[in-house]
Enzyme design. Structure first.
Site, mmCIF file in Angstrom:
data_model
loop_
_atom_site.group_PDB
_atom_site.id
_atom_site.type_symbol
_atom_site.label_atom_id
_atom_site.label_comp_id
_atom_site.label_asym_id
_atom_site.label_seq_id
_atom_site.Cartn_x
_atom_site.Cartn_y
_atom_site.Cartn_z
ATOM 1 N N GLU A 96 5.714 1.425 9.089
ATOM 2 C CA GLU A 96 4.205 1.060 8.850
ATOM 3 C C GLU A 96 3.858 -0.436 9.426
ATOM 4 O O GLU A 96 4.600 -1.268 8.785
ATOM 5 C CB GLU A 96 3.379 1.531 7.771
ATOM 6 C CG GLU A 96 2.069 1.555 7.568
ATOM 7 C CD GLU A 96 1.254 1.563 6.421
ATOM 8 O OE1 GLU A 96 0.028 2.102 6.289
ATOM 9 O OE2 GLU A 96 1.740 1.216 5.534
ATOM 10 N N ARG A 111 5.627 -8.032 -0.250
ATOM 11 C CA ARG A 111 4.920 -8.116 0.702
ATOM 12 C C ARG A 111 4.445 -9.749 0.833
ATOM 13 O O ARG A 111 4.104 -9.844 1.920
ATOM 14 C CB ARG A 111 3.802 -7.496 0.207
ATOM 15 C CG ARG A 111 3.696 -5.865 0.003
ATOM 16 C CD ARG A 111 2.472 -5.132 -0.426
ATOM 17 N NE ARG A 111 2.777 -4.065 -1.459
ATOM 18 C CZ ARG A 111 1.910 -3.616 -2.134
ATOM 19 N NH1 ARG A 111 0.700 -4.240 -2.045
ATOM 20 N NH2 ARG A 111 2.044 -2.869 -2.956
#
Length: 639
Positions: free
Chosen positions: A323, A252
């Site tokens: 997403e 991330r």
């Protein structure tokens, strides 16, 4: 309570961890106890703590993503580099993916005075702080400087759709940023594989003469491909309708090298030492093999700072749902990430998804994390951000969007929020010229701190699933009974699925308070329209420019955000029925009647609050800790 001995406390989060709510509350509690707090916010390097530690009495390091071992590797070297540091070191949060006792021992051997591997309440922290300072004595040599407000968040990109030529111009640099990117280069080959996969978007579409489906989706992410495949298989057998890769926090933060090191360590140990699936490191071929064997609609869930390479590999690997968004995967997660930059990166992702649809007929669903910081989020802000993200995506050619909302705990308000989210999402997309975009609504079970007791957590999950079903949402994202104590295992997720299915079945016997739902919906529509109008006015009709300027002006303002580009003036709490209200509307451009509505509801709460509160932050602290400290009768709070 003012402590007898005050001190200078350095407080911050480390690494990729983005949890900011608990840190914010702890900062205010320590300040109100009479200490000086040097607040670093989230996502600091270990070196940042050492540079601030010279004048400190205590350094508090928060880590909620289970990777503290990785973040502390340089601790001995830094102790030698900063010999003047004599502060006491604390570590707290969710410190390790595996053993809490292991990380407690390792941190203490490094020199940490206090180690809290799992949840600890604020009174306990204040108590041990007082004890340690009474022995040590104060050593304050100067007050920390305030963090500067970043008044210039950059220039927003154009609202115009990226041309195919511009996308193709950018792709080589993205794909070459890590070796596995090369395998995603051939869009036609990727599309051919995607066509053969179960469609995440199509899973939401009702069959002929059937009512709309209510899909149930667990989270799942481990380091090793074999373990991920086994988890998918087990969750599918347990009743999951769709599945998702939960990406690890090193990926991330685009730290693929460290993710690769952790993946190698996981292989050596034979078990995951990451808190998610390192998709970029595994690459396209591993994903395609997984997709071929699992045969279920798949989605990638992450919060990646630069989402472009992950989107390329995810799509090439056969994942039909992706997403994230320029606001929802920036403002709630990152301390210093200019909105103009995130808007450009997500335009790339949305144009890539749009191109797959336009050129190859492949629809990849784009979901937005409307839960934001998840804690005491006023529904109108969640709805506005979702609608903005949906409009930005549709303008780049996206054909299916999923708008996410996190349950707040008042059933009437949550049902109203889901209904208004669907209504206004479809309305604004149609008004913008995109009436054909598929709109799905996602209901996240309670995303804030969970009950410590397993039985109470189970009751919450069952009731939450019933609320989701009653709301008319398209999909439910589940939680587990161990959210408060550990990173959930596959069996924990299976239990969460079982409890959620039970709640869905119980929904048929629950009567909805339609009058209260209508009242909540009315105020939500007014708030959403007013906020959205202020964004468009701020941008002079440009949505991208409006987003950047609205955050700078405070017309968009997310409670508890770690971002320096978010003003943080908005404050929220619950009314006497548990609904989330604005305690302070900050600079949101609300009409006087909307402001008065919230003032009245919060005045009522203050009148009946026992014991009385001394400050707004004390009221907020009570609400944030209400569920984990078991100071509630039943879920939902208006039951």
């Amino acid at each position: 309570m003012r402590l007898p001995t005050s001190g200078l406390i350095v407080l911050g989060g480390i690494g990729a961890d983005a949890h900011s709510v608990g840190l914010t509350l702890l900062k205010h509690a320590i300040s109100e106890a009479g200490h000086v707090v040097d607040f670093l916010g989230t996502q600091n390097n270990l070196d940042d703590f050492f540079r601030h530690a010279a004048d400190a009495d205590v350094v508090m390091v928060s880590c909620m993503d289970g990777h503290l071992r990785h973040y502390l590797k340089a601790f001995p070297d830094l102790m030698l580099r900063y010999p003047e540091t004599d502060a006491l070191w604390y570590a707290g949060g969710n410190l390790d993916v595996g053993s809490s006792e292991r990380i407690r021992g390792e941190a203490r051997r490094l020199g940490f005075r206090r180690v809290f591997p799992t949840y600890v309440d604020i009174p306990t922290v204040l108590s041990v702080l007082a004890e340690d300072l009474s022995i040590r004595g104060p050593a304050i040599r100067g007050r920390p400087a305030a963090s500067p407000w970043r008044a210039h968040p950059g220039t927003a990109p154009s609202d115009q759709r990226l041309t195919v030529a511009e996308l193709q111009r950018q792709r080589p640099a993205v794909l070459e940023s890590w070796p596995t990117g090369a395998r995603a280069r051939d869009l036609a080959d990727n599309a051919a594989f995607l066509h053969r996969q179960p469609s995440f978007a199509h899973a939401h579409v009702p069959r002929l003469r059937a009512e709309p489906p209510f899909l149930v989706q667990p989270r799942s992410g481990v380091a090793l491909a074999a373990e991920q495949r086994a988890a998918f298989t087990a969750l599918r057998r347990a009743g999951a309708d769709v599945l998702s890769y939960q990406i690890d926090s090193l990926t991330r933060n685009n730290d693929y090298r460290k993710a690769g090191d952790a993946l190698a360590e996981s292989r050596e140990r034979g078990t995951s030492t990451l808190n998610g699936f390192p998709m970029v490191n595994h690459g396209v071929d591993v994903l395609r093999q997984m997709a071929a064997e699992v045969r279920a609609p798949l989605q990638t869930r992450h919060s990646t700072r630069d989402p472009r390479l992950l989107a390329e590999i995810s799509s090439a690997g056969g994942v039909t749902g992706y997403e994230g968004g320029a606001i929802t995967y920036n403002i709630p997660y990152f301390k210093d990430y200019p909105l103009a930059e995130s808007l450009r990166r997500w335009q790339y992702v949305d144009r890539l998804v749009g191109l797959y649809r336009e050129k190859f007929g492949v629809v990849i669903d784009r979901e937005f994390f409307g839960t934001l910081t998840a804690v005491l989020i006023p529904p109108s802000l969640a709805i506005v951000v979702n609608v903005i993200e949906a409009m930005l995506a549709a303008s780049q050619g996206v054909g299916s969007v999923s708008l996410g909302y996190a349950e707040q705990g008042n059933r009437a308000q949550d049902i109203a929020a889901i209904r208004v989210l669907r209504e206004l999402g479809q309305k604004y997309l149609a008004n913008l010229g995109y009436p054909g975009v598929q709109v799905n609504i996602v209901f996240h079970q309670h995303m804030a701190a969970f009950p410590q007791k397993r039985s109470r957590a189970a009751q919450l999950i069952v009731a939450s699933a019933a609320t989701g079903r009653l709301s008319g949402a398209s999909r439910l994202i589940t939680k587990t009974p161990v959210e408060a104590t550990t990173i959930p295992s596959v069996s924990d997720n299976q239990e969460g699925l079982r409890l959620s299915r039970l709640g869905v079945s119980e929904a048929d016997g629950i009567e909805v308070d339609e009058r209260t739902v209508r009242e909540e919906a009315t105020i939500l529509r007014a708030e959403v329209d007013q906020i959205l109008e202020s964004v468009l006015v701020a941008g002079g009709g440009s949505l991208t420019d409006g987003v950047v300027k609205a955050f700078a002006l405070g017309y968009l303002d997310v409670p508890f955000s770690p971002s320096v580009y978010n003003r943080g003036a908005v404050l929220t709490a619950r009314d006497v029925r548990g609904a989330v209200r604005y305690l302070n509307t900050g600079r949101l451009r609300f009409s006087p009647d909307v402001i008065e509505f919230h003032r009245s509801r919060m005045s009522e709460r203050r009148r009946v609050e026992e014991p009385p509160v001394r400050s707004d932050w004390q009221l907020v602290e009570r609400d944030v800790l209400r569920i984990p400290s078991d100071h509630y009768r039943k879920w939902p709070l208006d039951a």
